[in-house]
Scaffold this active site. Sequence first.
Site, PDB file in Angstrom:
ATOM      1  N   LYS A 157       0.834  -1.202   0.000  1.00 49.14           N
ATOM      2  CA  LYS A 157       0.000   0.000   0.000  1.00 49.14           C
ATOM      3  C   LYS A 157       0.872   1.257   0.000  1.00 49.14           C
ATOM      4  O   LYS A 157       0.628   2.191  -0.771  1.00 49.14           O
ATOM      5  CB  LYS A 157      -0.901  -0.047   1.237  1.00 49.14           C
ATOM      6  CG  LYS A 157      -1.884   1.071   1.374  1.00 49.14           C
ATOM      7  CD  LYS A 157      -2.997   0.669   2.322  1.00 49.14           C
ATOM      8  CE  LYS A 157      -2.696   0.940   3.779  1.00 49.14           C
ATOM      9  NZ  LYS A 157      -2.695   2.353   4.156  1.00 49.14           N
ATOM     10  N   SER A 158       1.902   1.278   0.860  1.00 47.94           N
ATOM     11  CA  SER A 158       2.753   2.474   0.955  1.00 47.94           C
ATOM     12  C   SER A 158       3.414   2.777  -0.389  1.00 47.94           C
ATOM     13  O   SER A 158       3.480   3.932  -0.815  1.00 47.94           O
ATOM     14  CB  SER A 158       3.862   2.255   1.991  1.00 47.94           C
ATOM     15  OG  SER A 158       3.324   2.160   3.268  1.00 47.94           O
ATOM     16  N   GLN A 208       5.017   9.367   6.399  1.00 51.94           N
ATOM     17  CA  GLN A 208       4.090  10.165   5.588  1.00 51.94           C
ATOM     18  C   GLN A 208       4.529  11.624   5.581  1.00 51.94           C
ATOM     19  O   GLN A 208       4.521  12.283   4.535  1.00 51.94           O
ATOM     20  CB  GLN A 208       2.671  10.049   6.132  1.00 51.94           C
ATOM     21  CG  GLN A 208       2.092   8.656   5.952  1.00 51.94           C
ATOM     22  CD  GLN A 208       0.733   8.497   6.595  1.00 51.94           C
ATOM     23  OE1 GLN A 208       0.220   9.409   7.238  1.00 51.94           O
ATOM     24  NE2 GLN A 208       0.142   7.319   6.435  1.00 51.94           N
ATOM     25  N   ASP A 224       2.434  -0.582  12.159  1.00 52.55           N
ATOM     26  CA  ASP A 224       1.230  -1.142  11.530  1.00 52.55           C
ATOM     27  C   ASP A 224       0.976  -2.596  11.919  1.00 52.55           C
ATOM     28  O   ASP A 224      -0.116  -3.115  11.693  1.00 52.55           O
ATOM     29  CB  ASP A 224       1.339  -1.045  10.000  1.00 52.55           C
ATOM     30  CG  ASP A 224       1.224   0.402   9.532  1.00 52.55           C
ATOM     31  OD1 ASP A 224       0.730   1.252  10.298  1.00 52.55           O
ATOM     32  OD2 ASP A 224       1.628   0.681   8.382  1.00 52.55           O
ATOM     33  N   LYS A 255      -4.307   6.571  14.795  1.00 57.97           N
ATOM     34  CA  LYS A 255      -4.392   5.860  13.516  1.00 57.97           C
ATOM     35  C   LYS A 255      -5.857   5.830  13.072  1.00 57.97           C
ATOM     36  O   LYS A 255      -6.661   6.605  13.551  1.00 57.97           O
ATOM     37  CB  LYS A 255      -3.800   4.456  13.655  1.00 57.97           C
ATOM     38  CG  LYS A 255      -2.292   4.464  13.916  1.00 57.97           C
ATOM     39  CD  LYS A 255      -1.538   4.936  12.687  1.00 57.97           C
ATOM     40  CE  LYS A 255      -0.041   4.910  12.882  1.00 57.97           C
ATOM     41  NZ  LYS A 255       0.674   5.536  11.773  1.00 57.97           N
TER      42      LYS A 255
HETATM   43  C1  S3P Z   1       2.896   4.978   6.160  1.00 54.33           C
HETATM   44  C2  S3P Z   1       3.500   5.404   7.313  1.00 54.33           C
HETATM   45  C3  S3P Z   1       2.973   5.108   8.655  1.00 54.33           C
HETATM   46  C4  S3P Z   1       2.024   3.927   8.614  1.00 54.33           C
HETATM   47  C5  S3P Z   1       1.011   4.055   7.520  1.00 54.33           C
HETATM   48  C6  S3P Z   1       1.686   4.136   6.167  1.00 54.33           C
HETATM   49  C7  S3P Z   1       3.490   5.364   4.874  1.00 54.33           C
HETATM   50  O1  S3P Z   1       2.243   6.222   9.129  1.00 54.33           O
HETATM   51  O2  S3P Z   1       1.385   3.787   9.854  1.00 54.33           O
HETATM   52  O3  S3P Z   1       0.140   2.936   7.521  1.00 54.33           O
HETATM   53  O4  S3P Z   1       3.116   4.795   3.821  1.00 54.33           O
HETATM   54  O5  S3P Z   1       4.356   6.239   4.883  1.00 54.33           O
HETATM   55  P1  S3P Z   1       2.959   7.487   9.803  1.00 54.33           P
HETATM   56  O6  S3P Z   1       3.702   8.225   8.772  1.00 54.33           O
HETATM   57  O7  S3P Z   1       1.829   8.300  10.367  1.00 54.33           O
HETATM   58  O8  S3P Z   1       3.843   6.933  10.878  1.00 54.33           O
END
Ligand code: S3P
Length: 438
Positions: A30-31, A178, A324, A351
Amino acid sequence: MPDDSTPDGSNVIVRSARSVRGVVRIPGDKSISHRYAMLAAIAEGTSRFQNFSAARDCASTLDCVGKLGCEWKRLEDEDGTIEVRGVGPRLKAPAEVLDCGNSGSTMRMLSGILAGQPFTSELCGDESLSRRPMARIMKPLSEMGAKISSSEGGRPPLKIQGGPLKAIHYKPEVASAQVKSCVLFAGLFADGETVVEEPIRTRDHGEIALRAFGAEVERTGNASRIVGGQRLRAIEAHVPGDLSSAAFFLCAAALFPGSQITLPGILMNPTRARLLDILVQMGLKVSVAHLEEHQGELVGTIEARGAAWKGAVIAGADTAALIDEIPVLAAVAPYSEGGLEVRDAKELRVKESDRIAAVAANLRKMGAEVEERPDGMRIPGGQHLHGAELDSFGDHRIAMAFAVAALRAEGETTILGADAAGVSYPSFFENLRSITSE
Ligand code: S3P
């Protein structure tokens, strides 16, 4: 685990299982899918991504880039391929509000790109996203020169008036990939070198994807640097299987000594793979084969066998690296020998749901003892759980984590709002069913 779903699929019944065995093809990460879609939109040329995530969250990103003038389509093939026709760095002003659905990643990372556009855009989200903190991206983007307003307390919806940006050296207070990606994406549009110096190393898919699209991104210590004005070129890529989705099957295997599962083509990026260390430390037998690199991301096939299931403590940098996966590790912790202690996890409270409260509430309904703390929890091991009616709290990872926990409980478990799983993994229940036997 044959299960019965309500006709609309919103509730799922999970029965206890005896073992877990088989091969699961996990959907694309997903990321990485989010980042590929966003960067492809501002690249020159048409990008093609195989195994692009089927998640509802990534559909939100595609929908938003579509409203920003970027055409994309799903190919009619078996590989989940999508094509994104890039428009270059200047997007089209959207005619309507950009709906990010449940996806914090869409809102936070796309904001970085929108901050550099010569128009105003508005971003909204569902009820859960509307509660999530956005000040963490509003602060750096405002310092760079964008004008951003939000609802009270830095919550969505957001209104972003983009324009010329100036480079900054930013030290985020929270460890967030993020936020890092958001600022680096904005850095593409800034005058000079933008630096993000993070308190703890977070996942580096933003940096890797930017490099794949042809940008130079430097990393020294905990700082990532990008010089503005670089043009991106379209790429072809195969998105690795999502390790955070694989976590549910790895934990399911851990519950039953003698279980055996194979997960081909899984993301092995070291900033995500801490999960495997913890699982091995807890007793799961894991081997990784066929290691390859795709567009800078490591990929491998995981073979896992259930054995003893010991306890663990997750704290500090590990908490950030496993953020996660903590819900599923916690959901299966009562069945371990030594239990689980999670510290430094305040972020879990903001979250898709308050994941500390959600895990504690569901475990208690299953008869478990849990100590809930402001920034973590302690779950003793050696407990026997029973089936119960549980709530997903509208959170995909809570729905899936408790479907796994239910496999070892006595009696059946109903997960209300189980369709939340589609936010990251639409075929989850089907895949879980395929590897469990009663
Ligand atoms: C993600 C970063 C994480 C993670 C999220 C996806 C990303 O969040 O919990 O599911 O794709 O960069 P945070 O940046 O808020 O830690």
